[in-house]
Design a protein around this motif. Structure first.
Motif, PDB file in Angstrom:
ATOM      1  N   PRO A  26       0.808  -1.241   0.000  1.00 58.70           N
ATOM      2  CA  PRO A  26       0.000   0.000   0.000  1.00 58.70           C
ATOM      3  C   PRO A  26       0.833   1.278   0.000  1.00 58.70           C
ATOM      4  O   PRO A  26       0.282   2.359  -0.233  1.00 58.70           O
ATOM      5  CB  PRO A  26      -0.811  -0.113   1.298  1.00 58.70           C
ATOM      6  CG  PRO A  26      -0.764  -1.552   1.681  1.00 58.70           C
ATOM      7  CD  PRO A  26       0.563  -2.040   1.216  1.00 58.70           C
ATOM      8  N   PHE A  27       2.148   1.160   0.256  1.00 55.73           N
ATOM      9  CA  PHE A  27       2.949   2.365   0.465  1.00 55.73           C
ATOM     10  C   PHE A  27       4.018   2.585  -0.600  1.00 55.73           C
ATOM     11  O   PHE A  27       4.818   3.516  -0.462  1.00 55.73           O
ATOM     12  CB  PHE A  27       3.623   2.299   1.838  1.00 55.73           C
ATOM     13  CG  PHE A  27       2.671   2.086   2.974  1.00 55.73           C
ATOM     14  CD1 PHE A  27       1.866   3.114   3.434  1.00 55.73           C
ATOM     15  CD2 PHE A  27       2.551   0.829   3.566  1.00 55.73           C
ATOM     16  CE1 PHE A  27       0.984   2.913   4.478  1.00 55.73           C
ATOM     17  CE2 PHE A  27       1.665   0.625   4.612  1.00 55.73           C
ATOM     18  CZ  PHE A  27       0.873   1.660   5.068  1.00 55.73           C
ATOM     19  N   ILE A  28       4.071   1.755  -1.630  1.00 55.62           N
ATOM     20  CA  ILE A  28       5.123   1.925  -2.631  1.00 55.62           C
ATOM     21  C   ILE A  28       4.941   3.249  -3.373  1.00 55.62           C
ATOM     22  O   ILE A  28       3.818   3.725  -3.550  1.00 55.62           O
ATOM     23  CB  ILE A  28       5.152   0.751  -3.626  1.00 55.62           C
ATOM     24  CG1 ILE A  28       3.806   0.581  -4.321  1.00 55.62           C
ATOM     25  CG2 ILE A  28       5.566  -0.528  -2.945  1.00 55.62           C
ATOM     26  CD1 ILE A  28       3.817  -0.499  -5.375  1.00 55.62           C
ATOM     27  N   GLU A  29       6.054   3.815  -3.820  1.00 54.18           N
ATOM     28  CA  GLU A  29       6.000   5.126  -4.456  1.00 54.18           C
ATOM     29  C   GLU A  29       5.243   5.037  -5.785  1.00 54.18           C
ATOM     30  O   GLU A  29       5.321   4.046  -6.516  1.00 54.18           O
ATOM     31  CB  GLU A  29       7.409   5.659  -4.681  1.00 54.18           C
ATOM     32  CG  GLU A  29       8.246   4.850  -5.654  1.00 54.18           C
ATOM     33  CD  GLU A  29       9.623   5.461  -5.877  1.00 54.18           C
ATOM     34  OE1 GLU A  29       9.992   6.416  -5.191  1.00 54.18           O
ATOM     35  OE2 GLU A  29      10.335   4.939  -6.763  1.00 54.18           O
ATOM     36  N   SER A  30       4.521   6.085  -6.094  1.00 56.07           N
ATOM     37  CA  SER A  30       3.741   6.114  -7.336  1.00 56.07           C
ATOM     38  C   SER A  30       4.560   6.616  -8.513  1.00 56.07           C
ATOM     39  O   SER A  30       4.226   6.341  -9.666  1.00 56.07           O
ATOM     40  CB  SER A  30       2.502   7.001  -7.153  1.00 56.07           C
ATOM     41  OG  SER A  30       2.889   8.315  -6.764  1.00 56.07           O
ATOM     42  N   ALA A  31       5.646   7.318  -8.223  1.00 53.19           N
ATOM     43  CA  ALA A  31       6.517   7.833  -9.284  1.00 53.19           C
ATOM     44  C   ALA A  31       7.916   8.017  -8.711  1.00 53.19           C
ATOM     45  O   ALA A  31       8.069   8.286  -7.518  1.00 53.19           O
ATOM     46  CB  ALA A  31       5.983   9.163  -9.817  1.00 53.19           C
ATOM     47  N   SER A  66      10.499  -5.038 -16.138  1.00 45.82           N
ATOM     48  CA  SER A  66       9.744  -3.929 -16.736  1.00 45.82           C
ATOM     49  C   SER A  66       8.877  -4.415 -17.891  1.00 45.82           C
ATOM     50  O   SER A  66       7.813  -3.842 -18.159  1.00 45.82           O
ATOM     51  CB  SER A  66      10.691  -2.828 -17.209  1.00 45.82           C
ATOM     52  OG  SER A  66      11.439  -3.246 -18.348  1.00 45.82           O
ATOM     53  N   TYR A  67       9.315  -5.467 -18.568  1.00 44.35           N
ATOM     54  CA  TYR A  67       8.492  -6.026 -19.639  1.00 44.35           C
ATOM     55  C   TYR A  67       7.230  -6.675 -19.084  1.00 44.35           C
ATOM     56  O   TYR A  67       6.188  -6.703 -19.735  1.00 44.35           O
ATOM     57  CB  TYR A  67       9.284  -7.064 -20.437  1.00 44.35           C
ATOM     58  CG  TYR A  67      10.455  -6.495 -21.196  1.00 44.35           C
ATOM     59  CD1 TYR A  67      10.298  -5.406 -22.051  1.00 44.35           C
ATOM     60  CD2 TYR A  67      11.729  -7.036 -21.062  1.00 44.35           C
ATOM     61  CE1 TYR A  67      11.380  -4.876 -22.743  1.00 44.35           C
ATOM     62  CE2 TYR A  67      12.812  -6.523 -21.751  1.00 44.35           C
ATOM     63  CZ  TYR A  67      12.632  -5.443 -22.593  1.00 44.35           C
ATOM     64  OH  TYR A  67      13.703  -4.920 -23.273  1.00 44.35           O
ATOM     65  N   ILE A  68       7.327  -7.198 -17.851  1.00 37.16           N
ATOM     66  CA  ILE A  68       6.177  -7.866 -17.228  1.00 37.16           C
ATOM     67  C   ILE A  68       5.221  -6.842 -16.628  1.00 37.16           C
ATOM     68  O   ILE A  68       3.987  -6.951 -16.785  1.00 37.16           O
ATOM     69  CB  ILE A  68       6.665  -8.845 -16.136  1.00 37.16           C
ATOM     70  CG1 ILE A  68       7.567  -9.917 -16.751  1.00 37.16           C
ATOM     71  CG2 ILE A  68       5.474  -9.488 -15.420  1.00 37.16           C
ATOM     72  CD1 ILE A  68       8.228 -10.817 -15.729  1.00 37.16           C
ATOM     73  N   PHE A  69       5.780  -5.809 -15.973  1.00 36.45           N
ATOM     74  CA  PHE A  69       4.944  -4.873 -15.223  1.00 36.45           C
ATOM     75  C   PHE A  69       4.657  -3.569 -15.981  1.00 36.45           C
ATOM     76  O   PHE A  69       3.924  -2.718 -15.477  1.00 36.45           O
ATOM     77  CB  PHE A  69       5.585  -4.568 -13.875  1.00 36.45           C
ATOM     78  CG  PHE A  69       5.585  -5.751 -12.946  1.00 36.45           C
ATOM     79  CD1 PHE A  69       4.463  -6.062 -12.194  1.00 36.45           C
ATOM     80  CD2 PHE A  69       6.697  -6.587 -12.858  1.00 36.45           C
ATOM     81  CE1 PHE A  69       4.458  -7.149 -11.357  1.00 36.45           C
ATOM     82  CE2 PHE A  69       6.701  -7.682 -12.016  1.00 36.45           C
ATOM     83  CZ  PHE A  69       5.568  -7.972 -11.270  1.00 36.45           C
ATOM     84  N   GLY A  70       5.220  -3.415 -17.158  1.00 39.58           N
ATOM     85  CA  GLY A  70       4.783  -2.327 -18.025  1.00 39.58           C
ATOM     86  C   GLY A  70       5.610  -1.067 -18.035  1.00 39.58           C
ATOM     87  O   GLY A  70       5.417  -0.217 -18.897  1.00 39.58           O
ATOM     88  N   SER A  71       6.541  -0.898 -17.101  1.00 36.32           N
ATOM     89  CA  SER A  71       7.376   0.306 -17.100  1.00 36.32           C
ATOM     90  C   SER A  71       8.650   0.047 -16.305  1.00 36.32           C
ATOM     91  O   SER A  71       8.666  -0.809 -15.414  1.00 36.32           O
ATOM     92  CB  SER A  71       6.621   1.487 -16.482  1.00 36.32           C
ATOM     93  OG  SER A  71       6.518   1.344 -15.079  1.00 36.32           O
ATOM     94  N   PRO A  72       9.739   0.765 -16.606  1.00 35.08           N
ATOM     95  CA  PRO A  72      10.975   0.601 -15.841  1.00 35.08           C
ATOM     96  C   PRO A  72      10.783   0.874 -14.346  1.00 35.08           C
ATOM     97  O   PRO A  72      11.368   0.189 -13.503  1.00 35.08           O
ATOM     98  CB  PRO A  72      11.927   1.612 -16.479  1.00 35.08           C
ATOM     99  CG  PRO A  72      11.422   1.781 -17.866  1.00 35.08           C
ATOM    100  CD  PRO A  72       9.925   1.679 -17.753  1.00 35.08           C
ATOM    101  N   HIS A  73       9.989   1.888 -14.031  1.00 38.58           N
ATOM    102  CA  HIS A  73       9.764   2.215 -12.626  1.00 38.58           C
ATOM    103  C   HIS A  73       9.091   1.060 -11.893  1.00 38.58           C
ATOM    104  O   HIS A  73       9.529   0.644 -10.812  1.00 38.58           O
ATOM    105  CB  HIS A  73       8.914   3.479 -12.522  1.00 38.58           C
ATOM    106  CG  HIS A  73       8.577   3.862 -11.114  1.00 38.58           C
ATOM    107  ND1 HIS A  73       7.285   3.936 -10.652  1.00 38.58           N
ATOM    108  CD2 HIS A  73       9.364   4.165 -10.063  1.00 38.58           C
ATOM    109  CE1 HIS A  73       7.292   4.269  -9.391  1.00 38.58           C
ATOM    110  NE2 HIS A  73       8.530   4.426  -9.004  1.00 38.58           N
ATOM    111  N   LYS A  74       8.049   0.510 -12.487  1.00 41.89           N
ATOM    112  CA  LYS A  74       7.364  -0.622 -11.853  1.00 41.89           C
ATOM    113  C   LYS A  74       8.258  -1.863 -11.816  1.00 41.89           C
ATOM    114  O   LYS A  74       8.173  -2.664 -10.883  1.00 41.89           O
ATOM    115  CB  LYS A  74       6.072  -0.918 -12.605  1.00 41.89           C
ATOM    116  CG  LYS A  74       5.001   0.148 -12.428  1.00 41.89           C
ATOM    117  CD  LYS A  74       3.731  -0.204 -13.196  1.00 41.89           C
ATOM    118  CE  LYS A  74       2.664   0.881 -13.004  1.00 41.89           C
ATOM    119  NZ  LYS A  74       1.432   0.580 -13.783  1.00 41.89           N
TER     120      LYS A  74
END
Length: 217
Positions: A26-31, A66-74
């Motif tokens: 619930p607390f992971i950064e959004s950006a 990132s290929y699985i979750f859609g972005s480098p950040h994720k």
């Protein structure tokens, strides 16, 4: 609780670690908001490495995710969540190696690790520190097994240390002396006990091939 079976101990280690990981979600950064995070993102998208010293292992692992979750950040966040879980499990089994430890005391060590503000914070943002903690803990666990005479632990500890050095190269500076000392101790500790040096060709071969294996990785 000391009479726990290996299966029940594994379930305890996994459940405590999983509960700690779920508490992060619930607390992971959004950006990303650190400059270093943007360097890593650029490495994932363009160059394959981040700012010096490069963090190539962290960058490439995050790139796959990132290929699985859609972005480098994720991808970086997913890697840190996974690293937190692995570090927690490894820490449980490392704590169990200490004299007079119990499943309850080892589980408490994991809880304290997960509740540590630094662990909590860096496990939820897109930086490499939790991945470093994971490879350090796993290396220490395998080095302990080397001290117990487990031949497979030489290559396992070499692989863990090489992986850690790919996450942050300075880890090699701090942990390679530990790795070498542990292997030399296997040879020479018996000498201190008056038993003569335990220096046979098989153990010398494992030391040499372990170093070569680590260098290759």
């Amino acid at each position: 609780m000391d009479g726990m079976s290996k299966g029940r101990e594994a379930a305890l280690a996994l459940s405590v670690s999983l509960a700690g990981v779920l508490s992060r979600l619930p607390f992971i950064e959004s950006a990303p908001f650190y400059t270093d995070s943007f360097h890593v993102i650029r490495g994932i998208k363009v160059s394959g490495v981040a700012h010096p010293p490069g963090y190539i292992g962290f960058v490439q692992s995050a790139r796959v995710l990132s290929y699985i979750f859609g972005s480098p950040h994720k991808g970086m966040l997913a890697l840190n969540i996974l690293a937190t879980f692995i570090a927690s499990v490894a820490l449980y089994y490392l704590a169990r190696r200490f004299p007079k430890s119990t499943p309850a005391s080892s589980a408490m060590v994991v809880v304290l690790f997960l509740a540590n503000p630094f662990t909590w914070y860096y496990g939820e943002i897109s930086l490499s520190f939790i991945a470093e903690a994971t490879t350090t803990t796993v290396t220490a666990l395998f080095c302990w097994e080397v001290m117990k005479g487990k031949s497979w632990a030489t290559w396992a500890s070499a692989a863990a240390l090489a992986l850690g050095a790919s996450v942050r190269q300075t880890l090699l500076v701090f942990l390679l002396p530990l790795w070498i000392t542990v292997h030399l101790a296997v040879f020479w500790v018996p000498l201190l006990k008056g038993e003569g040096p335990n220096f046979n060709a098989g153990k010398l071969w494992r030391l040499i091939t372990g170093l070569v294996f680590m260098a290759f990785l």
